[in-house]
Design an enzyme around this catalytic site. Structure first.
Site, PDB file in Angstrom:
ATOM      1  N   LYS A  65    -120.112 -33.155  16.326  1.00 12.33           N
ATOM      2  CA  LYS A  65    -118.884 -32.362  16.329  1.00 12.33           C
ATOM      3  C   LYS A  65    -117.691 -33.241  15.908  1.00 12.33           C
ATOM      4  O   LYS A  65    -116.817 -32.800  15.166  1.00 12.33           O
ATOM      5  CB  LYS A  65    -118.624 -31.767  17.714  1.00 12.33           C
ATOM      6  CG  LYS A  65    -119.540 -30.641  18.128  1.00 12.33           C
ATOM      7  CD  LYS A  65    -119.467 -29.387  17.272  1.00 12.33           C
ATOM      8  CE  LYS A  65    -118.186 -28.609  17.407  1.00 12.33           C
ATOM      9  NZ  LYS A  65    -118.270 -27.294  16.685  1.00 12.33           N
ATOM     10  N   THR A 103    -114.872 -29.122  20.377  1.00 15.32           N
ATOM     11  CA  THR A 103    -115.101 -29.348  21.802  1.00 15.32           C
ATOM     12  C   THR A 103    -114.313 -30.562  22.295  1.00 15.32           C
ATOM     13  O   THR A 103    -114.028 -31.487  21.529  1.00 15.32           O
ATOM     14  CB  THR A 103    -116.613 -29.589  22.029  1.00 15.32           C
ATOM     15  OG1 THR A 103    -116.804 -30.131  23.334  1.00 15.32           O
ATOM     16  CG2 THR A 103    -117.186 -30.598  21.041  1.00 15.32           C
ATOM     17  N   ASP A 104    -114.046 -30.593  23.601  1.00 11.81           N
ATOM     18  CA  ASP A 104    -113.401 -31.777  24.191  1.00 11.81           C
ATOM     19  C   ASP A 104    -114.368 -32.952  24.284  1.00 11.81           C
ATOM     20  O   ASP A 104    -113.956 -34.077  24.553  1.00 11.81           O
ATOM     21  CB  ASP A 104    -112.828 -31.448  25.581  1.00 11.81           C
ATOM     22  CG  ASP A 104    -113.879 -31.000  26.595  1.00 11.81           C
ATOM     23  OD1 ASP A 104    -115.057 -30.835  26.220  1.00 11.81           O
ATOM     24  OD2 ASP A 104    -113.516 -30.814  27.782  1.00 11.81           O
ATOM     25  N   GLU A 105    -115.673 -32.702  24.038  1.00  9.50           N
ATOM     26  CA  GLU A 105    -116.652 -33.787  24.202  1.00  9.50           C
ATOM     27  C   GLU A 105    -116.481 -34.880  23.143  1.00  9.50           C
ATOM     28  O   GLU A 105    -116.992 -35.982  23.296  1.00  9.50           O
ATOM     29  CB  GLU A 105    -118.080 -33.218  24.208  1.00  9.50           C
ATOM     30  CG  GLU A 105    -118.219 -32.189  25.317  1.00  9.50           C
ATOM     31  CD  GLU A 105    -119.631 -31.722  25.619  1.00  9.50           C
ATOM     32  OE1 GLU A 105    -120.588 -32.460  25.354  1.00  9.50           O
ATOM     33  OE2 GLU A 105    -119.760 -30.601  26.142  1.00  9.50           O
ATOM     34  N   TYR A 157    -124.719 -34.560  20.139  1.00 13.71           N
ATOM     35  CA  TYR A 157    -123.947 -33.322  19.914  1.00 13.71           C
ATOM     36  C   TYR A 157    -122.482 -33.666  19.668  1.00 13.71           C
ATOM     37  O   TYR A 157    -121.866 -33.220  18.692  1.00 13.71           O
ATOM     38  CB  TYR A 157    -124.079 -32.388  21.130  1.00 13.71           C
ATOM     39  CG  TYR A 157    -123.012 -31.317  21.211  1.00 13.71           C
ATOM     40  CD1 TYR A 157    -122.920 -30.321  20.240  1.00 13.71           C
ATOM     41  CD2 TYR A 157    -122.077 -31.296  22.261  1.00 13.71           C
ATOM     42  CE1 TYR A 157    -121.930 -29.331  20.303  1.00 13.71           C
ATOM     43  CE2 TYR A 157    -121.086 -30.312  22.328  1.00 13.71           C
ATOM     44  CZ  TYR A 157    -121.020 -29.339  21.352  1.00 13.71           C
ATOM     45  OH  TYR A 157    -120.037 -28.367  21.415  1.00 13.71           O
TER      46      TYR A 157
HETATM   47  P1  NAD Z   1    -123.980 -20.954  20.838  1.00 13.71           P
HETATM   48  O1  NAD Z   1    -125.042 -22.004  20.811  1.00 13.71           O
HETATM   49  O2  NAD Z   1    -124.021 -19.920  21.912  1.00 13.71           O
HETATM   50  O3  NAD Z   1    -123.983 -20.155  19.459  1.00 13.71           O
HETATM   51  C1  NAD Z   1    -124.044 -20.799  18.210  1.00 13.71           C
HETATM   52  C2  NAD Z   1    -124.197 -19.734  17.144  1.00 13.71           C
HETATM   53  O4  NAD Z   1    -124.245 -20.406  15.870  1.00 13.71           O
HETATM   54  C3  NAD Z   1    -125.490 -18.935  17.275  1.00 13.71           C
HETATM   55  O5  NAD Z   1    -125.238 -17.556  17.066  1.00 13.71           O
HETATM   56  C4  NAD Z   1    -126.379 -19.502  16.171  1.00 13.71           C
HETATM   57  O6  NAD Z   1    -127.303 -18.553  15.656  1.00 13.71           O
HETATM   58  C5  NAD Z   1    -125.343 -19.888  15.125  1.00 13.71           C
HETATM   59  N1  NAD Z   1    -125.827 -20.949  14.229  1.00 13.71           N
HETATM   60  C6  NAD Z   1    -126.415 -22.122  14.592  1.00 13.71           C
HETATM   61  N2  NAD Z   1    -126.749 -22.826  13.486  1.00 13.71           N
HETATM   62  C7  NAD Z   1    -126.340 -22.087  12.422  1.00 13.71           C
HETATM   63  C8  NAD Z   1    -126.385 -22.291  11.018  1.00 13.71           C
HETATM   64  N3  NAD Z   1    -126.941 -23.400  10.483  1.00 13.71           N
HETATM   65  N4  NAD Z   1    -125.856 -21.352  10.214  1.00 13.71           N
HETATM   66  C9  NAD Z   1    -125.311 -20.221  10.736  1.00 13.71           C
HETATM   67  N5  NAD Z   1    -125.254 -19.967  12.043  1.00 13.71           N
HETATM   68  C10 NAD Z   1    -125.757 -20.894  12.885  1.00 13.71           C
HETATM   69  O7  NAD Z   1    -122.595 -21.726  20.825  1.00 13.71           O
HETATM   70  P2  NAD Z   1    -121.256 -21.478  21.642  1.00 13.71           P
HETATM   71  O8  NAD Z   1    -121.401 -22.050  22.978  1.00 13.71           O
HETATM   72  O9  NAD Z   1    -120.835 -20.072  21.459  1.00 13.71           O
HETATM   73  O10 NAD Z   1    -120.246 -22.431  20.827  1.00 13.71           O
HETATM   74  C11 NAD Z   1    -119.576 -21.961  19.661  1.00 13.71           C
HETATM   75  C12 NAD Z   1    -118.682 -23.075  19.128  1.00 13.71           C
HETATM   76  O11 NAD Z   1    -117.739 -23.443  20.122  1.00 13.71           O
HETATM   77  C13 NAD Z   1    -119.426 -24.344  18.752  1.00 13.71           C
HETATM   78  O12 NAD Z   1    -118.866 -24.853  17.573  1.00 13.71           O
HETATM   79  C14 NAD Z   1    -119.191 -25.279  19.921  1.00 13.71           C
HETATM   80  O13 NAD Z   1    -119.237 -26.625  19.510  1.00 13.71           O
HETATM   81  C15 NAD Z   1    -117.803 -24.844  20.344  1.00 13.71           C
HETATM   82  N6  NAD Z   1    -117.506 -25.064  21.770  1.00 13.71           N
HETATM   83  C16 NAD Z   1    -118.357 -24.587  22.741  1.00 13.71           C
HETATM   84  C17 NAD Z   1    -118.029 -24.778  24.075  1.00 13.71           C
HETATM   85  C18 NAD Z   1    -118.921 -24.245  25.183  1.00 13.71           C
HETATM   86  O14 NAD Z   1    -118.668 -24.535  26.366  1.00 13.71           O
HETATM   87  N7  NAD Z   1    -119.935 -23.441  24.906  1.00 13.71           N
HETATM   88  C19 NAD Z   1    -116.864 -25.459  24.431  1.00 13.71           C
HETATM   89  C20 NAD Z   1    -116.032 -25.929  23.411  1.00 13.71           C
HETATM   90  C21 NAD Z   1    -116.357 -25.725  22.084  1.00 13.71           C
HETATM   91  P1  TYD Z   2    -123.924 -28.079  30.217  1.00 15.41           P
HETATM   92  O1  TYD Z   2    -123.763 -26.654  30.658  1.00 15.41           O
HETATM   93  O2  TYD Z   2    -125.153 -28.463  29.459  1.00 15.41           O
HETATM   94  O3  TYD Z   2    -122.599 -28.421  29.404  1.00 15.41           O
HETATM   95  P2  TYD Z   2    -122.078 -29.866  28.837  1.00 15.41           P
HETATM   96  O4  TYD Z   2    -123.172 -30.842  28.898  1.00 15.41           O
HETATM   97  O5  TYD Z   2    -121.723 -29.519  27.435  1.00 15.41           O
HETATM   98  O6  TYD Z   2    -120.907 -30.212  29.696  1.00 15.41           O
HETATM   99  O7  TYD Z   2    -123.831 -29.013  31.488  1.00 15.41           O
HETATM  100  C1  TYD Z   2    -122.721 -28.951  32.368  1.00 15.41           C
HETATM  101  C2  TYD Z   2    -122.914 -30.035  33.420  1.00 15.41           C
HETATM  102  O8  TYD Z   2    -124.052 -29.698  34.224  1.00 15.41           O
HETATM  103  C3  TYD Z   2    -123.206 -31.407  32.829  1.00 15.41           C
HETATM  104  O9  TYD Z   2    -122.569 -32.398  33.612  1.00 15.41           O
HETATM  105  C4  TYD Z   2    -124.718 -31.545  32.948  1.00 15.41           C
HETATM  106  C5  TYD Z   2    -125.042 -30.728  34.180  1.00 15.41           C
HETATM  107  N1  TYD Z   2    -126.382 -30.085  34.172  1.00 15.41           N
HETATM  108  C6  TYD Z   2    -127.248 -30.277  35.238  1.00 15.41           C
HETATM  109  O10 TYD Z   2    -126.946 -30.983  36.218  1.00 15.41           O
HETATM  110  N2  TYD Z   2    -128.487 -29.666  35.210  1.00 15.41           N
HETATM  111  C7  TYD Z   2    -128.869 -28.871  34.159  1.00 15.41           C
HETATM  112  O11 TYD Z   2    -130.025 -28.353  34.155  1.00 15.41           O
HETATM  113  C8  TYD Z   2    -127.953 -28.664  33.081  1.00 15.41           C
HETATM  114  C9  TYD Z   2    -128.318 -27.807  31.887  1.00 15.41           C
HETATM  115  C10 TYD Z   2    -126.704 -29.286  33.132  1.00 15.41           C
END
Ligand code: NAD
Ligand code: TYD
Length: 367
Positions: A177, A138-140, A173
């Protein structure tokens, strides 16, 4: 039994991004076997993959990535030669309430996969040749950028995250990461494991668990519940449609240079409050409600602890080296996304029952 050209382990394939990655790979590469390893936590849902579960080149294995013996056994059984690692605990608010599962899955789990891959591949005559360990991040990990143009149009500041931006994670988080990213690089530098890593901005689209901003708010608008905007709502995120992320992962897995990092982003900055208004307008329109009918649901609540002010990505390395660019305009992506959640009420109801309902009540006071 069919011999596959490649045997790819995708971790977290039942989650939001993972399910789109699995579907893309299963359909695009019939000669690859795609093994989906997922623990099925609250965020994992096999319903996300119903349309591929009968495919001859797909199989599912329920396991915990932090269970080293289970991971080793799976890598041996399927003769895995490529790993695309997405499994993680992913929600910042949950990490603030309880960071321990984040360290167990994101740090220990990643280490367990790295070590299992190293041991299995080192023991083979060809060693690491033809192997790849791809870590999705992630970019975070880069921390936060400043908002220097609060009232203008995007971009809201001059700086962007590049692949050279120093790591400065703020939330538990992001810290977990960041730690996993360091382990991935350490495995390349120490053992020569052929790794590649991407850091992506915020994703949106179908099948995202409705604790993240976009699906949570669509669901709340649908149900006439308050929309809890943290603090002023002037924080900025760079949004990317999930299928564009999946396409980038495919490109980097196949063509990215070993040991490199690539940033992935939408070049699409939005202030939270503007995004929330867009969601209100789009959802009301698709529900046939009067324009602005749900504006009154917007409620400013206490800010998130340590809330990162702005994320924005420079994805030019990926564009210049691999020719990847986002394909979808944001307004169109949001329209598709809102339509998907409104058409998939049973999916929403199933994933928001049980344990999630308790989390929601604790988090938002049962409103
Ligand atoms: P998500 O929370 O929707 O899904 C996570 C998946 O991992 C689930 O299916 C869960 O069952 C599985 N999981 C969790 N713990 C586990 C374990 N111990 N063993 C096996 N499986 C396990 O996540 P997402 O949003 O699809 O993100 C996927 C990846 O992409 C992550 O690594 C996240 O850090 C990265 N990412 C997400 C975003 C975003 O905006 N969602 C952006 C950048 C990077
Ligand atoms: P989120 O979807 O949790 O992603 P991330 O924290 O990984 O960027 O949140 C996106 C943005 O929205 C973040 O600035 C937090 C804000 N947010 C709210 O204002 N209210 C909410 O209930 C949630 C879940 C997020």
């Amino acid at each position: 039994m069919k011999t596959f050209e490649r045997n790819i382990l995708v971790t977290g394939g039942a989650g939001f991004i993972g399910s789109h990655v699995v579907r893309l790979l299963v359909r695009k590469y019939p000669d690859y076997r795609i093994v989906n390893l997922d623990k099925l936590t609250y965020a994992g849902n096999l319903a996300n993959l119903q349309d591929v579960e009968g495919a001859p080149n797909y199989c599912f294995e329920r396991a915990d990535i932090a269970d080293f013996d289970a991971v080793c056994a799976l890598m041996r059984r399927y003769a895995i030669d490529g790993v695309i690692h997405l499994a993680a605990e992913t929600h910042v608010d949950r990490s603030i309430r309880d960071p321990f599962p984040f360290v167990r899955t994101n740090v220990v789990g990643t280490l367990s996969l790295l070590e299992a891959a190293r041991l299995q591949w080192e023991a083979q005559p060809e060693g690491f040749a033809g192997k790849r360990f791809y870590h999705v991040s992630t970019d975070e990990v880069y921390g936060a950028l400043e908002v220097t143009r609060p009232d203008g149009e995007a971009p809201y500041g001059d700086a962007l995250f590049t692949e050279r931006t120093p790591y400065a994670p703020h939330s538990p988080y992001a810290a977990a990461k960041a730690s996993s990213d360091h382990f991935v690089r350490a495995y390349h530098d120490t053992y020569g494991l052929p790794t590649v890593l991407t850091n992506c901005s915020n994703n949106y689209g179908p099948c995202q668990f409705p604790e993240k901003l976009i699906p949570l708010f669509i669901n709340n608008i649908r149900n006439g519940r308050p929309l809890p905007v943290y603090g002023s709502g002037t924080q900025v995120r760079d949004w990317l449609y999930v299928l564009d992320h999946a396409r980038a992962i495919d490109a980097v897995f196949h063509r990215g240079r070993t040991a490199e990092t690539y940033n992935i982003g939408g070049c699409n900055e939005w202030r939270n409050i503007d995004l929330v208004r867009l969601l209100v307008r789009t959802t009301d329109r698709l529900l046939g409600r009067a324009e602005g009918a749900s504006e009154g649901l917007i409620t400013h609540v206490a800010d998130r602890k340590g809330h990162d002010v702005r994320y924005a990505i420079d994805a030019s390395k990926l564009r210049d080296e691999l020719g990847w660019e986002p394909s979808l305009q944001f307004e169109e992506g949001i329209e598709r996304t809102v339509a998907w959640y409104l058409e998939n009420g049973p999916w929403l109801e199933r994933v928001t029952s049980g344990a999630y309902r308790r989390y929601y009540e604790e988090m938002y006071g049962g409103r």
